[in-house]
Every structure is written in C-alpha cells, then in structure tokens.
Design a protein around this motif. Structure first.
Motif, PDB file in Angstrom:
ATOM      1  N   VAL A   1     -31.947  34.694  35.254  1.00  0.00           N
ATOM      2  CA  VAL A   1     -33.403  34.819  35.230  1.00  0.00           C
ATOM      3  C   VAL A   1     -33.807  36.258  34.923  1.00  0.00           C
ATOM      4  CG1 VAL A   1     -35.505  34.669  36.619  1.00  0.00           C
ATOM      5  CG2 VAL A   1     -33.788  32.864  36.756  1.00  0.00           C
ATOM      6  N   LEU A   2     -33.101  37.201  35.528  1.00  0.00           N
ATOM      7  CA  LEU A   2     -33.464  38.616  35.380  1.00  0.00           C
ATOM      8  C   LEU A   2     -33.021  39.198  34.040  1.00  0.00           C
ATOM      9  CD1 LEU A   2     -32.469  39.809  38.956  1.00  0.00           C
ATOM     10  CD2 LEU A   2     -34.803  39.651  38.087  1.00  0.00           C
ATOM     11  N   LEU A   3     -31.835  38.815  33.574  1.00  0.00           N
ATOM     12  CA  LEU A   3     -31.196  39.521  32.458  1.00  0.00           C
ATOM     13  C   LEU A   3     -31.022  38.657  31.210  1.00  0.00           C
ATOM     14  CD1 LEU A   3     -28.422  41.272  34.575  1.00  0.00           C
ATOM     15  CD2 LEU A   3     -30.569  42.278  33.783  1.00  0.00           C
ATOM     16  N   MET A   4     -31.762  37.565  31.093  1.00  0.00           N
ATOM     17  CA  MET A   4     -31.595  36.672  29.954  1.00  0.00           C
ATOM     18  C   MET A   4     -31.846  37.385  28.625  1.00  0.00           C
ATOM     19  SD  MET A   4     -33.522  33.053  29.265  1.00  0.00           S
ATOM     20  CE  MET A   4     -33.149  32.532  30.919  1.00  0.00           C
ATOM     21  N   ASP A   5     -32.751  38.363  28.610  1.00  0.00           N
ATOM     22  CA  ASP A   5     -33.077  39.071  27.370  1.00  0.00           C
ATOM     23  C   ASP A   5     -32.083  40.180  27.057  1.00  0.00           C
ATOM     24  OD1 ASP A   5     -36.051  38.163  26.517  1.00  0.00           O
ATOM     25  OD2 ASP A   5     -35.850  38.133  28.689  1.00  0.00           O
ATOM     26  N   ARG A   6     -31.115  40.378  27.939  1.00  0.00           N
ATOM     27  CA  ARG A   6     -30.088  41.405  27.736  1.00  0.00           C
ATOM     28  C   ARG A   6     -28.723  40.751  27.915  1.00  0.00           C
ATOM     29  NH1 ARG A   6     -34.389  42.873  30.725  1.00  0.00           N
ATOM     30  NH2 ARG A   6     -35.648  44.605  29.950  1.00  0.00           N
ATOM     31  N   PRO A   7     -28.238  40.010  26.893  1.00  0.00           N
ATOM     32  CA  PRO A   7     -27.038  39.170  27.053  1.00  0.00           C
ATOM     33  C   PRO A   7     -25.802  39.939  27.504  1.00  0.00           C
ATOM     34  CG  PRO A   7     -28.177  38.684  24.997  1.00  0.00           C
ATOM     35  CD  PRO A   7     -28.828  39.899  25.560  1.00  0.00           C
ATOM     36  N   ALA A   8     -25.561  41.111  26.944  1.00  0.00           N
ATOM     37  CA  ALA A   8     -24.352  41.859  27.308  1.00  0.00           C
ATOM     38  C   ALA A   8     -24.378  42.261  28.774  1.00  0.00           C
ATOM     39  CB  ALA A   8     -24.232  43.092  26.413  1.00  0.00           C
TER      40      ALA A   8
ATOM     41  N   ALA B   1     -22.301  31.221  31.638  1.00  0.00           N
ATOM     42  CA  ALA B   1     -22.170  31.950  30.376  1.00  0.00           C
ATOM     43  C   ALA B   1     -22.543  31.053  29.196  1.00  0.00           C
ATOM     44  CB  ALA B   1     -20.746  32.476  30.214  1.00  0.00           C
ATOM     45  N   ALA B   2     -22.138  29.775  29.261  1.00  0.00           N
ATOM     46  CA  ALA B   2     -22.495  28.844  28.182  1.00  0.00           C
ATOM     47  C   ALA B   2     -24.005  28.630  28.126  1.00  0.00           C
ATOM     48  CB  ALA B   2     -21.781  27.513  28.402  1.00  0.00           C
ATOM     49  N   THR B   3     -24.654  28.578  29.291  1.00  0.00           N
ATOM     50  CA  THR B   3     -26.115  28.457  29.312  1.00  0.00           C
ATOM     51  C   THR B   3     -26.767  29.655  28.636  1.00  0.00           C
ATOM     52  OG1 THR B   3     -26.015  27.195  31.377  1.00  0.00           O
ATOM     53  CG2 THR B   3     -28.128  28.214  30.804  1.00  0.00           C
ATOM     54  N   LEU B   4     -26.262  30.851  28.949  1.00  0.00           N
ATOM     55  CA  LEU B   4     -26.787  32.060  28.329  1.00  0.00           C
ATOM     56  C   LEU B   4     -26.573  32.026  26.818  1.00  0.00           C
ATOM     57  CD1 LEU B   4     -27.960  34.944  28.556  1.00  0.00           C
ATOM     58  CD2 LEU B   4     -25.623  35.762  28.946  1.00  0.00           C
ATOM     59  N   ALA B   5     -25.379  31.648  26.380  1.00  0.00           N
ATOM     60  CA  ALA B   5     -25.091  31.603  24.942  1.00  0.00           C
ATOM     61  C   ALA B   5     -25.956  30.552  24.241  1.00  0.00           C
ATOM     62  CB  ALA B   5     -23.611  31.290  24.724  1.00  0.00           C
ATOM     63  N   LEU B   6     -26.130  29.394  24.896  1.00  0.00           N
ATOM     64  CA  LEU B   6     -26.947  28.337  24.286  1.00  0.00           C
ATOM     65  C   LEU B   6     -28.391  28.787  24.121  1.00  0.00           C
ATOM     66  CD1 LEU B   6     -27.216  25.436  23.287  1.00  0.00           C
ATOM     67  CD2 LEU B   6     -27.639  24.732  25.662  1.00  0.00           C
ATOM     68  N   ILE B   7     -28.905  29.479  25.111  1.00  0.00           N
ATOM     69  CA  ILE B   7     -30.281  29.977  25.024  1.00  0.00           C
ATOM     70  C   ILE B   7     -30.419  30.953  23.863  1.00  0.00           C
ATOM     71  CG2 ILE B   7     -31.998  31.420  26.190  1.00  0.00           C
ATOM     72  CD1 ILE B   7     -31.076  30.133  28.815  1.00  0.00           C
TER      73      ILE B   7
ATOM     74  N   LEU C   1     -22.616  38.731  35.567  1.00  0.00           N
ATOM     75  CA  LEU C   1     -22.024  37.463  35.991  1.00  0.00           C
ATOM     76  C   LEU C   1     -20.543  37.631  36.328  1.00  0.00           C
ATOM     77  CD1 LEU C   1     -23.631  34.963  33.433  1.00  0.00           C
ATOM     78  CD2 LEU C   1     -24.103  35.108  35.882  1.00  0.00           C
ATOM     79  N   VAL C   2     -19.830  38.362  35.475  1.00  0.00           N
ATOM     80  CA  VAL C   2     -18.403  38.594  35.727  1.00  0.00           C
ATOM     81  C   VAL C   2     -18.209  39.380  37.010  1.00  0.00           C
ATOM     82  CG1 VAL C   2     -16.346  39.757  34.852  1.00  0.00           C
ATOM     83  CG2 VAL C   2     -17.785  38.435  33.293  1.00  0.00           C
ATOM     84  N   LEU C   3     -19.034  40.404  37.244  1.00  0.00           N
ATOM     85  CA  LEU C   3     -18.921  41.208  38.462  1.00  0.00           C
ATOM     86  C   LEU C   3     -19.197  40.369  39.700  1.00  0.00           C
ATOM     87  CD1 LEU C   3     -18.583  43.899  39.917  1.00  0.00           C
ATOM     88  CD2 LEU C   3     -20.997  44.388  39.437  1.00  0.00           C
TER      89      LEU C   3
END
Length: 356
Positions: A106-113, A156-162, A119-121
């Motif tokens: 929600v917070l970082l969707m516009d900043r994928p990297a 991660a797949a949700t982020l990539a799909l978006i 998420l990994v952390l």
C-alpha cells in the motif's frame, strides 16, 4: 497517457488498501492475545488510515510519508513476531508475518524497487525469528521456508502484475491518443485539400473568361491591359501552387514564386530577406502576397522586393517602376499602403502577430 495510467494505478492502490484492511480486521483481529501484538496491530491500522488519506483520493502516498510508514510497518511486524513465544510462532497468533507485506505494498506500490526490498527484509526478519525457535526436523524447516517464500512470491507477483497492468494501460492510452492525432491530421489534410480545390476552382473560374476572350479573339494579347491580366492570373496560379508545397518557410517560398514568375517575364527583380522564419497563417500569407503580385505585374522592367520579419511583425514591400491601375488591398488583419515615388510606386503589406 499519463492520466489514464494514473487512474489505473490509483484503482490498484485502492483495491490493495481495501484488501489489506479486510485481512487485518477479518483475519488478524481475533488472533490478538498479548499486549505487544495489540500494539503492533494498532500501529499497522494507523499506517492504513494515514495511507488512506491519499490513496482514496487517487493519489500515491507521498515520499516523506511512505518510507516513514514502511519503517513503522517493519518495526510493528518485528515486534509482533519476535515477542511471540517459540511454541506460538507456527500458529494463528503469528498473523503479522503475512499481513505486514500488504501494508508495505500500500505504501510503496509506486516505488517497485523499494517495495521489493522492503518485502524481502520483512520476510527475512520473520524467517530468522522462526529459525531461532529450535526447529526439530527438516519438515519444520521446509514448511517455514515454503510458507515464507509463498507469501513473498504472491505479494511480489501482485506488485509485478500491478506494474504490468499500469504499463499496458499507458500503452493503450498512447495508442488511442495517436489514433486521435492521426484522425485530427487526416481531418486537417482533408480540410486543406477541400480549401485548395475551392481556391483552384475559384481561380480557374476567374481565369476562364480571360482564356475564352483570347480564344475567340475578343481580347487582343497585344493590349497592355490584357497582358497585365494574363500576368496576374499566371502569378496567382503560381502562388496557389506554392501554397501546397511542404517547405520550412512557406511565406518566403510563396514570395519567391511570385518573384520567379516576374523574372520569367523579363523583369529584373532583387529580393532581400531579413529575420528568422515565422509561422504565418495561410490566409495571412495570401493577404501579404496579393498586393505584391499586383505590384510586380505592373512593373515594366525592374523591382525590388523585401521581406522583413521582426519579433511580432512581418512586412512585405516592393518598389517597382510601374504604377498599378488597380491596387489590391490586404485582409482585415493585413495593412497595405501604396505610394507614388515619381515614376516609381511603393507598396508595403504589414501584419502583426500580436495586435496592439
């Protein structure tokens, strides 16, 4: 394109926000037992409320707020997981391990990297805590790894799909805009072609009586007035042809066409040009070159033509050794002056791009 892509991405933000709120309230609220877990739950809920202020208005969470909120989410998740007893890490009370990642989206969707790194952390902190719970066999270790990777992969797949949907929406909007631009260019071309046909038809209609008079010998080609009318008609046609040419400087091109035809009649013409090329509407170019044609047709042996282009003013002037019988004036946007200078005549057509 940007507006459409922003709308699509804004809709994705709202969808993830509502899904996260539903998961937190529906699946996590009933699992709260210890005080640290309740504090972490409240912190995550507060982050959602703050993010909703922008997300529900179709805006991304701004830069100072997004990383600060991500730090709060990571801290709350770590507290909720690391304060659980070892025997409860693999039960329903470990709700924060999977929930925190959705808050990060929600917070970082516009900043994928940055979102992926967060998420990994978050997953790493949760897995490290579970590995420290004295796992007894390979089955438990494998279960921890599979669950952690499954949650991380899904988020991660949700982020990539978006991001893919957002990119495709932008490409579709750009394709639609290009089709609109092509349709607009086609309409302009058709309008220009229709205008050219009408002007050619009008010019031909004005020339036909002259040609008919010459053909049936009611007009004498040795007569000065007839010759003047023929020269003017030829110059008008030549200028009309020049209007349709694709050149960097249309005004100078049309003036040069008038000068070229005058030289073909035996006149000695000098052309002086100053200033940089400027955009001049077609109708204004016609009004500027119309008096010039009249002046050149009336010239007997020589003429001096000048084109002056300043910041907001364009002038076309001619000094000839003949006096036009009928002077041609410009349109309402173009001022034309005619003066007699002894045996010569002076003409100036002036247009201001920004009227006073």
């Amino acid at each position: 394109m940007n507006e459409t892509a922003d709308r699509v991405l804004g809709g994705c933000r709202i969808a993830v926000l509502l899904a996260t709120a539903a998961i937190q309230i529906g699946l996590s609220l009933a699992r709260l037992t210890a005080t640290p877990g309740r504090i972490a739950f409240a912190a995550l809920a507060l982050v959602l409320v703050v993010a909703a202020w922008w997300v529900l208005r179709w805006k991304p969470v701004p830069w100072p707020v997004a990383p600060a909120g991500a730090v709060v989410v990571l801290a709350a998740s770590t507290v909720a997981v690391w304060t659980l007893p070892a025997d409860r890490l693999f039960g329903d009370e470990n709700w924060a391990s999977g929930l925190a990642g959705w808050h990060l989206l929600v917070l970082l969707m516009d900043r994928p990297a940055i979102a992926m790194a967060a998420l990994v952390l978050q997953t790493t902190l949760a897995v490290v805590r579970q590995f420290g719970a004295e796992l007894t066999d390979r089955g438990e270790i494998g279960s921890v790894v599979i669950v952690a990777l499954s949650v991380l992969t899904f988020q991660a797949a949700t982020l990539a799909l978006i991001r893919v949907v957002n990119r495709r929406a932008g490409e579709a909007a750009e394709a639609s805009a290009e089709r609109d631009r092509q349709a607009h260019r086609k309409a302009l071309a058709e309008e220009r072609e229709a205008d050219q046909r009408n002007r050619f038809a009008g010019q031909l209609g004005a020339t036909l009586p002259l040609l008919a008079g010459l053909a049936d010998r009611t007009l004498d080609p040795r007569d000065d007035e007839v010759r003047r009318r023929c020269a003017l008609a030829a110059t008008q046609l030549r200028r009309l042809f020049a209007e349709n040419d694709d050149v960097p400087d249309p005004l100078l091109h049309e003036v040069s066409a008038c000068v070229d035809l005058a030289e073909r009649r035996g006149l000695t013409v000098t052309l002086a040009v100053s200033g940089e090329p400027a955009a001049v509407p077609t109708a204004v170019r016609r009004a500027l070159t119309g008096p010039l044609m009249t002046a050149l047709v009336a010239a007997r042996s020589q003429a001096r033509v000048s084109v002056l282009r300043a910041d907001d003013e364009i002038r076309v002037a001619a000094i000839t050794d003949g006096e036009p019988g009928v002077t041609e004036n410009g349109s309402g946007a173009v001022d034309v002056e005619w003066h007699a200078l002894g045996e010569r005549s002076w003409m100036e057509a002036k247009w201001r791009s920004r009227p006073n």
